[in-house]
Design an enzyme around this catalytic site. Structure first.
Site, PDB file in Angstrom:
ATOM      1  N   ALA A 192     -24.429 -10.396 -75.098  1.00  0.00           N
ATOM      2  CA  ALA A 192     -24.404 -11.595 -75.949  1.00  0.00           C
ATOM      3  C   ALA A 192     -23.328 -11.446 -77.006  1.00  0.00           C
ATOM      4  O   ALA A 192     -23.522 -10.774 -78.020  1.00  0.00           O
ATOM      5  CB  ALA A 192     -25.770 -11.813 -76.610  1.00  0.00           C
ATOM      6  N   GLU A 216     -16.240 -13.426 -85.058  1.00  0.00           N
ATOM      7  CA  GLU A 216     -16.738 -14.722 -85.551  1.00  0.00           C
ATOM      8  C   GLU A 216     -16.494 -15.864 -84.577  1.00  0.00           C
ATOM      9  O   GLU A 216     -16.489 -17.027 -84.961  1.00  0.00           O
ATOM     10  CB  GLU A 216     -16.099 -15.109 -86.900  1.00  0.00           C
ATOM     11  N   GLY A 217     -16.260 -15.520 -83.321  1.00  0.00           N
ATOM     12  CA  GLY A 217     -16.068 -16.560 -82.303  1.00  0.00           C
ATOM     13  C   GLY A 217     -14.605 -16.819 -82.018  1.00  0.00           C
ATOM     14  O   GLY A 217     -13.804 -17.027 -82.923  1.00  0.00           O
ATOM     15  N   GLN A 252     -11.857 -20.512 -78.031  1.00  0.00           N
ATOM     16  CA  GLN A 252     -12.626 -21.313 -77.056  1.00  0.00           C
ATOM     17  C   GLN A 252     -13.995 -21.667 -77.626  1.00  0.00           C
ATOM     18  O   GLN A 252     -14.464 -22.801 -77.497  1.00  0.00           O
ATOM     19  CB  GLN A 252     -12.836 -20.531 -75.745  1.00  0.00           C
TER      20      GLN A 252
HETATM   21  C1  LIG Z   1     -13.329  -5.739 -84.857  1.00  0.00           C
HETATM   22  C2  LIG Z   1     -14.576  -6.489 -84.545  1.00  0.00           C
HETATM   23  C3  LIG Z   1     -15.595  -6.531 -85.493  1.00  0.00           C
HETATM   24  C4  LIG Z   1     -16.807  -7.194 -85.195  1.00  0.00           C
HETATM   25  N1  LIG Z   1     -17.805  -7.208 -86.121  1.00  0.00           N
HETATM   26  C5  LIG Z   1     -19.003  -7.767 -85.803  1.00  0.00           C
HETATM   27  C6  LIG Z   1     -20.114  -7.708 -86.719  1.00  0.00           C
HETATM   28  O1  LIG Z   1     -20.025  -7.183 -87.827  1.00  0.00           O
HETATM   29  N2  LIG Z   1     -21.304  -8.224 -86.315  1.00  0.00           N
HETATM   30  C7  LIG Z   1     -21.465  -8.806 -85.095  1.00  0.00           C
HETATM   31  O2  LIG Z   1     -22.569  -9.268 -84.797  1.00  0.00           O
HETATM   32  N3  LIG Z   1     -20.418  -8.891 -84.208  1.00  0.00           N
HETATM   33  C8  LIG Z   1     -19.209  -8.387 -84.530  1.00  0.00           C
HETATM   34  N4  LIG Z   1     -18.156  -8.432 -83.628  1.00  0.00           N
HETATM   35  C9  LIG Z   1     -18.365  -9.009 -82.318  1.00  0.00           C
HETATM   36  C10 LIG Z   1     -17.693 -10.358 -82.125  1.00  0.00           C
HETATM   37  O3  LIG Z   1     -18.360 -11.353 -82.869  1.00  0.00           O
HETATM   38  C11 LIG Z   1     -17.686 -10.646 -80.613  1.00  0.00           C
HETATM   39  O4  LIG Z   1     -16.781  -9.718 -80.038  1.00  0.00           O
HETATM   40  C12 LIG Z   1     -17.238 -12.054 -80.320  1.00  0.00           C
HETATM   41  O5  LIG Z   1     -18.269 -12.945 -80.654  1.00  0.00           O
HETATM   42  C13 LIG Z   1     -16.849 -12.258 -78.842  1.00  0.00           C
HETATM   43  O6  LIG Z   1     -17.829 -11.751 -78.012  1.00  0.00           O
HETATM   44  P1  LIG Z   1     -17.442 -10.822 -76.734  1.00  0.00           P
HETATM   45  O7  LIG Z   1     -16.511  -9.780 -77.257  1.00  0.00           O
HETATM   46  O8  LIG Z   1     -18.715 -10.366 -76.111  1.00  0.00           O
HETATM   47  O9  LIG Z   1     -16.655 -11.735 -75.761  1.00  0.00           O
HETATM   48  P2  LIG Z   1     -17.234 -12.713 -74.632  1.00  0.00           P
HETATM   49  O10 LIG Z   1     -18.295 -13.577 -75.211  1.00  0.00           O
HETATM   50  O11 LIG Z   1     -17.584 -11.907 -73.448  1.00  0.00           O
HETATM   51  O12 LIG Z   1     -15.969 -13.591 -74.325  1.00  0.00           O
HETATM   52  C14 LIG Z   1     -14.863 -13.110 -73.547  1.00  0.00           C
HETATM   53  C15 LIG Z   1     -13.878 -14.245 -73.397  1.00  0.00           C
HETATM   54  O13 LIG Z   1     -14.497 -15.357 -72.741  1.00  0.00           O
HETATM   55  C16 LIG Z   1     -14.333 -16.526 -73.514  1.00  0.00           C
HETATM   56  N5  LIG Z   1     -15.525 -17.362 -73.411  1.00  0.00           N
HETATM   57  C17 LIG Z   1     -16.802 -16.973 -73.594  1.00  0.00           C
HETATM   58  N6  LIG Z   1     -17.633 -18.024 -73.419  1.00  0.00           N
HETATM   59  C18 LIG Z   1     -16.858 -19.087 -73.116  1.00  0.00           C
HETATM   60  C19 LIG Z   1     -17.127 -20.451 -72.828  1.00  0.00           C
HETATM   61  N7  LIG Z   1     -18.375 -20.923 -72.805  1.00  0.00           N
HETATM   62  N8  LIG Z   1     -16.077 -21.266 -72.562  1.00  0.00           N
HETATM   63  C20 LIG Z   1     -14.810 -20.799 -72.567  1.00  0.00           C
HETATM   64  N9  LIG Z   1     -14.496 -19.518 -72.830  1.00  0.00           N
HETATM   65  C21 LIG Z   1     -15.499 -18.673 -73.103  1.00  0.00           C
HETATM   66  C22 LIG Z   1     -14.148 -16.050 -74.947  1.00  0.00           C
HETATM   67  O14 LIG Z   1     -13.424 -16.988 -75.713  1.00  0.00           O
HETATM   68  C23 LIG Z   1     -13.364 -14.768 -74.745  1.00  0.00           C
HETATM   69  O15 LIG Z   1     -12.004 -15.048 -74.644  1.00  0.00           O
HETATM   70  C24 LIG Z   1     -16.952  -7.815 -83.936  1.00  0.00           C
HETATM   71  C25 LIG Z   1     -15.909  -7.792 -82.996  1.00  0.00           C
HETATM   72  C26 LIG Z   1     -14.736  -7.138 -83.298  1.00  0.00           C
HETATM   73  C27 LIG Z   1     -13.637  -7.123 -82.264  1.00  0.00           C
END
Ligand SMILES: Cc1cc2nc3c(=O)[nH]c(=O)nc-3n(C[C@H](O)[C@H](O)[C@H](O)COP(=O)(O)OP(=O)(O)OC[C@H]3O[C@@H](n4cnc5c(N)ncnc54)[C@H](O)[C@@H]3O)c2cc1C
Length: 392
Positions: free
Chosen positions: A136, A372-373, A376
């Site tokens: 997630a 933070e999203g 997309q």
């Molecule tokens: C340096 C760093 C610090 C962070 N700090 C925190 C924190 O303090 N707390 C916390 O909770 N999280 C944190 N995060 C996590 C961050 O919020 C998530 O990495 C982010 O929400 C994206 O999730 P994912 O990496 O699982 O990518 P995914 O959700 O797997 O997405 C992968 C790709 O698919 C695309 N995608 C996904 N769904 C769709 C859709 N429906 N339509 C079109 N495209 C889509 C996305 O845009 C992305 O390009 C951090 C991340 C980083 C890199």
């Protein structure tokens, strides 16, 4: 036109001075060693001792427990800190992303209990917020970390990843679900304090950039926490406000992300402008081409700044800002990436050497688009809002 009061101007000046002496050098060192500054780094102690300064940076105008935590000043200060180094800016002591969650959702007693620790200026302390899980990320509705009531305690089980500052935090706001089948209405936020049995950091990530702060994964194994650590109390969730509360948090952290991006874009822009001034002092085709590109970048950075300020202003005035927060977050990454990319192009071979900061900025900036999203995801947020509010 934004008019900054004397207090804000004085704080910006202070950040500029600390930026030169501490923030940027610490960021370069963290990047070189791939390790965030240690918790007892003298700079954290300087910030903590000055107390007031850190309170402002972390988003509370009248002190960490204040409810009025959205003054525009804090976002401008965030921009200025990120100008010097975003990784270090994010590593500064304070409640971090846990702050907005506590202020949006916590009861007065919880805000007092968890935020007042930052009023003790003898020690640097941190807070964190964990939503992301292995399955997630963008789709936060799919979190699987389970919460179950057991007498006067809650028991948490699950895994969180990529949680900023969690390895050094005094407490972490953990989003969990009562039952994944309940979807968004099953979401609850809990405060898990450091040292709670069952809470264990399993990995500190090796990141491509923004290495000035730590991002860690942790597990919760039969982690028992007091019933009082359910943010907002049970009645809050009867009104199905759990998911809305997490989204309200993002509506403030997205403008802050954009502010950071503008700071980083400005840093790249200034490197390139200095280079043009020094290397092409006379009018000529190369100078003209570079300045034309930089003028477009400056316009983009200015627009991104107005966008995040607009989102903050709406929140500050009690208005919905979901769309505006997402506009800012989706608009800024390409602009900021182009700012760094253009600076690299303009400096040429001088830019790719790592002593010039630009190749580091290039890596730092890319990460900004993910947290933070992503873009997309912001478009999804806007699309959902569009269906509710057609344009008049
Ligand atoms: C340096 C760093 C610090 C962070 N700090 C925190 C924190 O303090 N707390 C916390 O909770 N999280 C944190 N995060 C996590 C961050 O919020 C998530 O990495 C982010 O929400 C994206 O999730 P994912 O990496 O699982 O990518 P995914 O959700 O797997 O997405 C992968 C790709 O698919 C695309 N995608 C996904 N769904 C769709 C859709 N429906 N339509 C079109 N495209 C889509 C996305 O845009 C992305 O390009 C951090 C991340 C980083 C890199």
């Amino acid at each position: 036109m934004i008019e900054l009061d004397a207090k804000t101007l004085a704080m910006m000046e202070e950040i500029r001075s600390l930026g030169r002496t501490h923030i940027r050098p610490m960021g370069l060192e963290a990047d070189r060693t791939a390790t965030a500054p240690p918790v007892d780094h003298e700079f954290y102690l300087i910030c903590t001792r000055q107390g007031g300064l850190v309170s402002k940076m972390i988003g509370a105008d009248e002190g960490p427990t204040a409810l009025d935590w959205k003054p525009v000043r804090n976002f401008l200060i965030g921009e200025e800190c990120a100008y010097w180094d975003r990784g270090v800016a994010l590593s500064l002591p304070g409640p971090g992303l846990g702050g907005p969650a506590l202020r949006n959702t916590g009861t007065p007693e919880q805000r007092q209990r968890f935020l007042s620790i930052f009023e003790d200026h003898s020690k640097a302390r941190w807070g964190a917020m964990a939503m992301t899980e292995p399955e997630a990320g963008s789709d936060v509705a799919r979190i699987k970390t389970r919460a179950r009531k057991d007498g006067d305690e809650w028991v948490l089980n699950g895994q969180k990843m990529f949680c900023s500052n969690s390895a050094r935090a005094d407490w972490v706001v953990v989003w969990a679900t009562m039952d994944p089948a309940l979807g968004r209405s099953g979401h609850r936020a809990f405060v898990v304090e450091r040292g709670t049995p069952g809470f264990q950091i399993i990995k500190v990530e090796h990141k491509m950039g923004s290495r000035g702060y730590e991002t860690a994964s942790f597990v919760l194994e039969d982690c028992h926490i007091p019933a009082d650590n359910l943010l907002g109390g049970e009645a809050f969730y009867e009104a199905k406000k759990g998911f809305k509360a997490s989204m309200a948090t993002f509506n403030m952290t997205r403008p802050l992300h954009t502010a950071h991006g503008v700071g980083m874009g400005r840093a790249a822009h200034d490197f390139a402008l200095d280079f043009v001034r020094n290397e092409y002092p006379a009018q000529g085709r190369r100078r003209q081409r570079a300045l034309e590109r930089l003028a477009r970048i400056r316009r983009g950075l200015h627009t991104a700044r107005l966008m995040y300020l607009n989102a903050v202003w709406l929140a500050k005035n009690g208005q919905s800002n979901a769309m505006e927060a997402s506009y800012a977050k989706m608009y800024s990454p390409p602009v900021i990436l182009e700012a760094v990319s253009a600076a690299l192009d303009i400096l040429g071979e001088a830019g790719v050497r790592n002593d010039k900061m630009l190749e580091k900025l290039y890596r730092d900036v890319k990460i900004l688009d993910i947290g933070e999203g992503t873009q997309q995801v912001q478009r999804h947020v806007v699309a959902r809002q569009m269906l509710k509010f057609p344009m008049d």
